[in-house]
Design a protein around this motif. Structure first.
Motif, short mmCIF file in Angstrom:
data_model
loop_
_atom_site.label_atom_id
_atom_site.label_comp_id
_atom_site.label_asym_id
_atom_site.label_seq_id
_atom_site.Cartn_x
_atom_site.Cartn_y
_atom_site.Cartn_z
N GLN A 1 0.97 -1.43 -0.20
CA GLN A 1 0.36 0.11 0.03
C GLN A 1 0.77 1.24 -0.18
O GLN A 1 1.78 1.53 0.95
N HIS B 1 0.86 -2.65 -10.78
CA HIS B 1 -0.32 -1.46 -10.09
C HIS B 1 -1.63 -1.72 -10.36
O HIS B 1 -1.75 -2.28 -11.79
N MET C 1 0.99 8.01 -5.74
CA MET C 1 0.18 7.44 -7.03
C MET C 1 1.91 7.11 -7.48
O MET C 1 2.51 8.14 -7.54
N GLY D 1 -4.01 0.10 -9.19
CA GLY D 1 -5.32 1.26 -8.20
C GLY D 1 -5.43 1.60 -6.96
O GLY D 1 -5.44 0.86 -5.87
N CYS D 2 -6.91 2.19 -7.10
CA CYS D 2 -7.43 2.53 -6.07
C CYS D 2 -8.23 1.58 -5.55
O CYS D 2 -9.16 0.95 -6.40
N GLU E 1 -12.25 4.40 -3.32
CA GLU E 1 -12.56 6.16 -4.42
C GLU E 1 -13.58 6.59 -3.87
O GLU E 1 -13.75 7.85 -4.02
N TYR F 1 -10.16 -3.60 -6.78
CA TYR F 1 -9.82 -3.06 -7.48
C TYR F 1 -10.24 -3.16 -8.92
O TYR F 1 -10.23 -4.19 -9.72
N ASN G 1 -2.57 3.54 -2.95
CA ASN G 1 -3.02 2.91 -3.84
C ASN G 1 -2.42 1.74 -3.71
O ASN G 1 -0.95 1.90 -3.06
N SER G 2 -2.32 0.76 -4.46
CA SER G 2 -1.66 -0.92 -4.54
C SER G 2 -0.80 -0.97 -4.88
O SER G 2 -1.11 -0.67 -6.63
N GLU H 1 -5.33 1.40 -12.63
CA GLU H 1 -5.94 2.99 -13.25
C GLU H 1 -5.67 3.08 -14.98
O GLU H 1 -6.41 3.49 -14.97
#
Length: 689
Positions: A100, A587, A104, A589-590, A595, A565, A606-607, A568
């Motif tokens: 986490q 990646h 971004m 995203g959130c 969100e 998730y 962001n993960s 992005e």
């Protein structure tokens, strides 16, 4: 009225009429006349009576169009459902670990056992094994857009590019991080030149930066003093200027305490008080000049201009007059005037792709130049909209004239070039879809292969050489010569496998065809997996991540973050694949619920997800048992060609000597048995002997 009504009813009946007189057809089909369909006309007499007036006729057409489009959509969905039912359900593996971030991530890189993640105003360093953050450097006013990490042995060279186009070099040694230099940073912003692209040679001996100024672009090449860096960090000398030291500490120091309440197993300290040696500029290369009319008066002057054949083939030294160029241009514009008339867009600045090449017999070098083994000695570069691949010697200083030592001309402009990780193979992809394959280590071209008509190369990716031994794909332990495999992603989202072996003709086979109906399944990125033989990761525009076996052209399994998730930017996925460890990072995203609840939050979570191939049942055995010694392949004639020529000759002589020795031993035993038998006969029958 009755007469008109009866006539109208008769006219409403649609009839099929023939242009020729009607005849009674034969009872058998063989005797029927084979007239063209054009001899028959369909007349709907009702159209002349019930023709709709405007605007109802237009409304009728629109309604029919809506029904047709709806029907096409229904058919497409039915086809999709049928294909999903028919296709094999893939095994989807979840990530092993989630990292986490409170910012971004914009870019990622892996080197040794560390992950480098570029974020806003700096970058993070994570341990690859336990995914714990060990360092944070956030001292910029803009975001980081690209990050590179090069293994120097026990050290790591980090390059950071921000939104302003400023490139910074960092030196990562043990538990310390050092800032070497901001290459193109100047105090006067009006003189600022942005860095567009960069590359570091294998081993970190040289670096090249493509810079762009006002209406100009060029390539700066530097020699990196990595030996001096190692001495300076092992025996540090703190700067004596206290004011400068205080300013450096204020700007560049970092708090080594745990960040964002994350548990850390070690701390990396930023040492802003130690100054390291700057890279040494050795060359500045500009794009080739446009070819114009000659200034030479005779062909002898042209040949005298070319010294020692260096630069031959660039097209700069010729004997074509300006009047001839103008005449050809006039013919061209006259022939294609209708296509050329109109507003012309300003031609963008030229860009470049460049590679550091190891010593080879293909690269022309001066006789007095001696380069150490494994150290780059040639810079290969090609510019956009140009046909030539230029070769520049790295054994020079900034005072020397930057002329190419060699030129490889191509039949069409080069769009993509790729160098293998071992620097043994080079592929040049031209605008017309032709690929030229070079074996730099052995010093000869492997061949030329053309993509299908209409296909243009978008990206090239080399696969690590592997073999199929007893039905299993294996990596040979030693080097494999003149064996090349690469995957080619085309601009139409089709994927191909190109193979070349020694003097055999290269082959091309389709792995994934171009999507026609389901555009969301189009491939947007491809990444080979160096730890899994013959495997590539395929990223699609719908966010799916699949693992494909190129030998069978089939998908093995899929990887996906948790359902909450979503990627992005699915068509531009942010990922990195380790070259030495069986893992990759993606990646994700959130989370959707986060969100929705943190719309006003400045820094949503962001993960980044960590996938390890060894933890999945389908891939565990492949990852752990994928290497085979070359000695196990010696007796197999099919794989004898993978050995280097010297080793093959040596093994052939050894085998021949062993066979000869065995034959001699067998012959000696044979004569001994004969002698023993003759002695027995002599004792039994002494009179006969």
């Amino acid at each position: 009225m009755s007469t008109k009504r009866s006539q109208t009813q008769k006219m409403r009946l649609p009839t099929f009429t023939q242009k020729v007189p009607l005849e009674v057809p034969s009872p058998t089909e063989k005797d029927w006349s084979k007239d063209n369909i054009e001899d028959y006309v369909i007349k709907d007499l009702d159209q002349g009576v019930n023709s709709l007036p405007q605007p109802y006729r237009m409304i009728n057409k629109l309604v029919n169009l809506v029904f047709d489009l709806a029907w096409e959509l229904i058919e497409e969905r039915d086809t999709l459902k049928e294909s999903e039912i028919d296709c094999i359900q893939l095994t989807i593996y979840p990530p092993l670990t989630e990292v986490q971030l409170n910012k971004m991530p914009n870019c990622m890189a892996i080197s040794q056992d560390y992950v480098f993640i570029g974020v806003g105003k700096g970058f993070f360093i994570y341990n690859l094994y336990n995914t714990k953050r060990i360092c944070t450097w956030e001292k910029l006013k803009v975001d980081v857009t690209s990050i590179w990490a090069t293994d120097l042995g026990n050290e790591i060279l980090i390059a950071l590019l921000d939104e302003m186009g400023i490139i910074r070099l960092f030196y990562f040694y043990k538990d310390s991080l050092f800032l070497i230099k901001a290459i193109n940073e100047v105090e006067d912003t009006s003189k600022h030149n942005a860095c567009v692209k960069m590359a570091i040679s294998q081993g970190g001996d040289f670096a090249a930066f493509l810079l762009q100024g006002v209406g100009d672009v060029w390539l700066d090449v530097y020699k990196l003093p990595k030996e001096s860096w190692l001495k300076e960090v092992e025996h540090p000398q703190v700067t004596s200027n206290t004011k400068k030291k205080a300013r450096q500490t204020q700007l560049n120091s970092v708090d080594p305490t745990p960040i964002d309440n994350l548990e850390m197993d070690m701390n990396i300290y930023f040492r802003g008080d130690i100054k390291l040696s700057f890279p040494v500029p050795i060359m500045k290369i500009k794009p080739p000049k446009p070819i114009t009319g000659t200034t030479f008066k005779s062909p002898l002057e042209v040949f005298a201009k070319v010294e020692d054949c260096y630069g031959l083939g660039s097209g700069q030294n010729h004997f074509i007059k300006e009047s001839q160029w103008e005449h050809q241009a006039e013919i061209f514009y006259t022939s294609y005037r209708k296509f050329l008339d109109g507003e012309w867009e300003e031609e963008p600045l030229s860009s470049a792709t460049f590679h550091f090449l190891l010593p080879s017999c293909l690269t022309a070098m001066p006789a007095e130049v001696r380069s150490p083994s494994g150290v780059a000695c040639i810079l290969g570069i090609h510019w956009t909209r140009h046909h030539n691949f230029f070769l520049y010697s790295l054994n020079r200083t900034l005072k020397d004239k930057a002329d190419p030592e060699g030129v490889w001309p191509c039949a069409a402009p080069i769009v993509i070039s790729q160098l293998s990780c071992s620097s043994s193979y080079l592929v040049l992809a031209c605008e017309d879809g032709v690929l030229t394959l070079w074996d730099l280590a052995e010093g000869f071209p492997l061949g030329v292969v053309a993509l299908p008509e209409g296909c243009t190369c978008q990206s090239l990716h080399f696969l690590k050489s592997f073999l199929i031994h007893k039905g299993q794909k294996m990596f040979p332990e030693g080097p494999v010569k003149s064996q090349m495999k690469c995957v080619v992603l085309c601009t139409d989202a089709s994927l191909y496998l190109v193979e070349a072996s020694g003097t055999q003709e290269p082959t091309i086979s389709m792995l994934v065809e171009r999507p026609t109906k389901h555009i969301d399944k189009a491939i947007c990125a491809v990444a080979p997996v160096p730890t899994l033989p013959g495997m590539v990761l395929i990223f699609s525009k719908n966010g799916s991540v699949n693992l494909m076996d190129v030998t069978k052209a089939e998908v093995i399994c899929a990887f996906a973050p948790p359902r909450s998730y979503h990627l992005e930017v699915p068509w531009e996925p942010l990922f990195v694949v380790s070259s030495h460890h069986p893992c990759f990072l993606l990646h994700g995203g959130c989370p959707a619920e986060t969100e929705a609840t943190t719309d006003n939050a400045s820094d949503p979570w962001n993960s980044v997800f960590y996938f390890n191939f060894e933890t999945y049942p389908l891939l565990e055995n492949i990852s752990k048992n994928c290497t085979i010694p070359l000695k196990d392949l010696v007796d197999d004639k099919v794989f004898s060609r993978v050995l280097p020529l010297e080793e093959r000759c040596q093994r052939f002589l050894q085998k021949s000597f062993q066979t000869l020795k065995k034959n001699q031993m067998e012959g000696h035993d044979h004569w001994a048995r004969l002698r023993k038998y003759s002695l027995i006969l002599q004792k039994e029958n002494p009179k006969k002997f």
